[in-house]
Design a protein around this motif. Structure first.
Motif, mmCIF file in Angstrom:
data_model
loop_
_atom_site.group_PDB
_atom_site.id
_atom_site.type_symbol
_atom_site.label_atom_id
_atom_site.label_comp_id
_atom_site.label_asym_id
_atom_site.label_seq_id
_atom_site.Cartn_x
_atom_site.Cartn_y
_atom_site.Cartn_z
ATOM 1 N N CYS A 167 1.297 1.466 -12.020
ATOM 2 C CA CYS A 167 2.290 0.032 -11.798
ATOM 3 C C CYS A 167 3.995 0.353 -11.984
ATOM 4 N N HIS B 92 -4.353 -12.201 -6.396
ATOM 5 C CA HIS B 92 -4.532 -10.919 -6.167
ATOM 6 C C HIS B 92 -4.659 -9.611 -7.053
ATOM 7 N N PRO B 93 -5.388 -8.787 -7.483
ATOM 8 C CA PRO B 93 -4.813 -7.889 -8.576
ATOM 9 C C PRO B 93 -3.543 -7.340 -8.685
ATOM 10 N N VAL B 94 -2.554 -7.394 -6.972
ATOM 11 C CA VAL B 94 -1.949 -6.224 -6.830
ATOM 12 C C VAL B 94 -1.093 -6.135 -6.431
ATOM 13 N N GLY C 24 -0.687 5.845 -7.425
ATOM 14 C CA GLY C 24 -1.740 4.796 -7.737
ATOM 15 C C GLY C 24 -1.313 4.090 -9.301
ATOM 16 N N HIS D 97 0.453 -4.430 -11.429
ATOM 17 C CA HIS D 97 -0.519 -5.674 -11.116
ATOM 18 C C HIS D 97 0.154 -6.974 -11.434
ATOM 19 N N PRO E 89 -2.820 2.445 -14.323
ATOM 20 C CA PRO E 89 -3.311 2.453 -13.071
ATOM 21 C C PRO E 89 -3.598 1.224 -12.003
ATOM 22 N N LEU E 90 -2.914 0.944 -11.314
ATOM 23 C CA LEU E 90 -3.017 -0.479 -10.341
ATOM 24 C C LEU E 90 -5.091 -0.831 -10.273
ATOM 25 N N ASN E 91 -5.613 0.050 -9.927
ATOM 26 C CA ASN E 91 -7.014 0.129 -9.750
ATOM 27 C C ASN E 91 -7.718 -0.484 -11.365
ATOM 28 N N SER E 92 -6.862 -0.666 -12.228
ATOM 29 C CA SER E 92 -7.627 -1.074 -13.360
ATOM 30 C C SER E 92 -6.844 -1.906 -14.150
ATOM 31 N N VAL F 198 2.558 1.864 -3.178
ATOM 32 C CA VAL F 198 1.089 2.553 -4.142
ATOM 33 C C VAL F 198 0.807 4.032 -4.284
ATOM 34 N N GLU G 43 0.224 -1.038 0.232
ATOM 35 C CA GLU G 43 -0.123 -0.238 -0.712
ATOM 36 C C GLU G 43 0.662 1.690 -0.103
#
Length: 93
Positions: A30, A62-64, A28, A80, A36-39, A23, A20
């Protein structure tokens, strides 16, 4: 939190806090593909063939991920899960 840290010496519970923090300092994005790490990862990453059989069963749940050097154990950044797979499969990271 001072980064990088030695991944191999991190208790499982602290890995999340380190991820975190990466991030946050990466705004945010990669550390590998800069998306973006939320995409989703970049198109270049999505086009690469990933052999899912090379990875543990829960690897893609786990995406990240917290990317780290397998030689030194030191953390590199938040990526990612697909980028982590590409780094491992194609670059030995």
């Amino acid at each position: 939190m001072k980064l990088p840290v030695n991944y191999d010496q991190l208790p499982f519970q602290q890995r999340r806090a380190v991820r975190e923090e990466y991030v946050r300092v990466q705004n945010g994005l990669c550390a590998h593909c800069r998306a973006p790490l939320n995409s989703v990862p970049s198109v270049e990453i999505l086009r690469m063939k990933i052999d899912t059989g090379l990875f543990p069963d829960n690897f893609f749940k786990h995406p990240v991920h917290l990317h780290h050097s397998h030689e030194t154990g030191m953390t590199i950044g938040a990526v990612h899960c697909e980028c982590n797979a590409v780094l491992w499969q194609y670059h030995g990271e």
